[in-house]
Design an enzyme around this catalytic site. Structure first.
Site, PDB file in Angstrom:
ATOM      1  N   THR A 111      54.027  18.082  12.799  1.00 13.29           N
ATOM      2  CA  THR A 111      54.052  16.914  13.170  1.00 13.29           C
ATOM      3  C   THR A 111      53.107  15.882  13.112  1.00 13.29           C
ATOM      4  OG1 THR A 111      55.722  17.314  15.251  1.00 13.29           O
ATOM      5  CG2 THR A 111      54.679  15.261  15.356  1.00 13.29           C
ATOM      6  N   GLN A 150      60.152  24.316   7.922  1.00 15.09           N
ATOM      7  CA  GLN A 150      61.662  25.025   7.606  1.00 15.09           C
ATOM      8  C   GLN A 150      62.414  25.512   7.120  1.00 15.09           C
ATOM      9  OE1 GLN A 150      64.325  25.567  11.063  1.00 15.09           O
ATOM     10  NE2 GLN A 150      63.580  23.544  11.138  1.00 15.09           N
ATOM     11  N   HIS A 199      54.952  28.143  13.787  1.00 12.07           N
ATOM     12  CA  HIS A 199      55.903  28.369  14.987  1.00 12.07           C
ATOM     13  C   HIS A 199      56.769  29.031  14.673  1.00 12.07           C
ATOM     14  CE1 HIS A 199      57.771  25.104  16.747  1.00 12.07           C
ATOM     15  NE2 HIS A 199      57.390  24.927  16.333  1.00 12.07           N
ATOM     16  N   CYS A 257      63.226  19.094  18.494  1.00 10.07           N
ATOM     17  CA  CYS A 257      62.007  18.821  19.065  1.00 10.07           C
ATOM     18  C   CYS A 257      62.255  17.289  19.323  1.00 10.07           C
ATOM     19  CB  CYS A 257      61.086  18.482  17.170  1.00 10.07           C
ATOM     20  SG  CYS A 257      60.749  19.978  16.452  1.00 10.07           S
TER      21      CYS A 257
END
Length: 401
Positions: A72, A203, A225, A349
């Protein structure tokens, strides 16, 4: 975790190798990497080694890498920072009469879309969303047309923008349906009109090969992550040719683009986790693709109304996504979880939202069908008995609901 975890696209566990690699920089070599003493130099050396490793695994150069807190922040820094720098140069050259434009695809992550909308509110930018087809492929002809429309017929110095479009942003692989986009083609189209390209690779990193400089991408975001680091770690890869304004000011770390004391242990975690993920990917990708396709066939066999979403071939290797017309995706997820199958409906998210997935709406699905979406993602090949267990749970859930 008990049961079967099929939500790897949301997050992955941290491996023991990554934890072991981090520990010395949390307990012994904990010095500030900006300090000039020997302990600081040890930390700085580890930081730069991590930077070089990460760059090598992404087809970039070490000085491209800016460490951040995750995808982000990286998306925000790229979209807002590049746009603000180019808007300033554009207005210096042409005055306030030119409306700057941001081009994004209609299936971008909220971190990109909301950053573009922020620029619309505060800088008067026009946000242009490029449509996608029924498999979530970006319409390259529409992109080319919008870029041509943004050309400025005004004499200008070579160093200043000659297109009202200040940035194109497109994801490499879609988080909701797994479709992989041709970012090298997108880069060629954007650069032909003098516009930089930012790619959200959150991704895709660790799942498919990435060659940033070979694709001629200007900026690229990733989040640790998604490939096995603790949460709150990421990076923006940014080529020095791209003007950008920082969003965080302070001591001038990370090329003065992301001030704040660097997280050395986190940088080491990013490098080790990505190297491990890429090594694993090369060894198991064929098996992972094969088990993905067997899972897709099994689900559609037990539930004939189910429809695969995204490109059946050009998609992430461990990503199977469906809609189940006539059912509630949320109810289906709860029922599958009760049967020991943990999966999701798309992006994890969007906090507290129960809306239809935006990607599916952009692909042309009606809202009730889009709300029946289920995504199953995994990083290791599934055994036949696991696929049978998943298919049986899907069949039982669909029948009971």
């Amino acid at each position: 975790m008990t049961g079967m975890y099929l939500d790897a696209a949301s997050t992955e566990p941290v491996s023991e190798d990554v934890i072991r690699a981090m520990m010395p920089f949390l307990t012994e070599a904990y010095a500030n990497p900006m300090s000039v003493h020997s302990a600081g130099k040890t930390a700085a050396k580890a930081l730069e080694a991590a930077r070089a490793s990460l760059a090598a695994d992404l087809g970039a150069r070490p000085d491209d890498v800016i460490f951040t807190s995750g995808g982000t922040e990286s998306d925000n820094l790229a979209v807002k920072g590049i746009a603000m720098a180019r808007i300033r140069r554009m207005r210096d050259a042409y005055g306030e009469s030119v409306t700057p434009r941001i081009i994004v695809s209609s299936i971008e992550h909220p971190a990109v879309l909301e950053s573009a909308r922020w620029l619309e509110r505060w800088f008067g930018c026009e946000v242009v969303e490029i449509p996608v087809d029924a498999q979530a492929h970006i319409d390259l002809d529409a992109l080319r047309g919008e870029l041509e429309q943004g050309r400025l017929d005004v004499p200008s110095e070579t160093a200043k923008p000659r297109n009202a479009t200040v940035l194109v942003s497109a994801m490499l692989a879609n988080n909701e349906v797994g479709t992989v986009e041709p970012v090298d083609d997108i880069a060629r189209i954007a650069h032909a009109c003098g516009v930089p390209l930012h790619v959200d690779a959150v991704q895709a990193a660790g799942q498919i090969p990435i060659r940033m400089r070979e694709w001629d991408v200007d900026a690229m975001s990733l989040s640790g992550h998604k490939f096995g680091t603790p949460k709150g770690l990421g990076a923006l890869l940014l080529r020095s040719r791209v003007p950008i304004e920082p969003l965080i000011n302070g001591g001038g770390q990370e090329r003065s683009l992301r001030s704040g004391t660097q997280n050395v242990a986190g940088a080491v975690a990013l490098a080790v986790a990505l190297r491990d993920a890429n090594t694993r990917m090369r060894g198991i990708q064929r098996q992972l693709v094969a088990s993905r396709d067997r899972l897709i066939d099994a689900v559609m066999r037990v539930e004939p109304k189910a429809r695969l979403t995204g490109d059946p071939m050009r998609r992430l290797p461990g990503h199977a996504s469906f809609v189940f017309p006539g059912l509630s995706g949320e109810a289906l997820l709860v029922d599958l979880d009760a049967r020991g199958i943990a999966c999701s409906s798309g992006s994890a998210c969007a906090v507290g939202r129960h809306e239809a997935p935006g990607t599916l709406l952009a692909m042309g699905y009606a809202e009730p069908v889009a709300k029946s979406a289920v995504r199953m993602t995994f990083r290791e090949p599934l055994a036949p008995e696991q696929i049978n267990q998943i298919a049986a749970a899907v069949e039982e859930s669909c029948t009971s609901l």
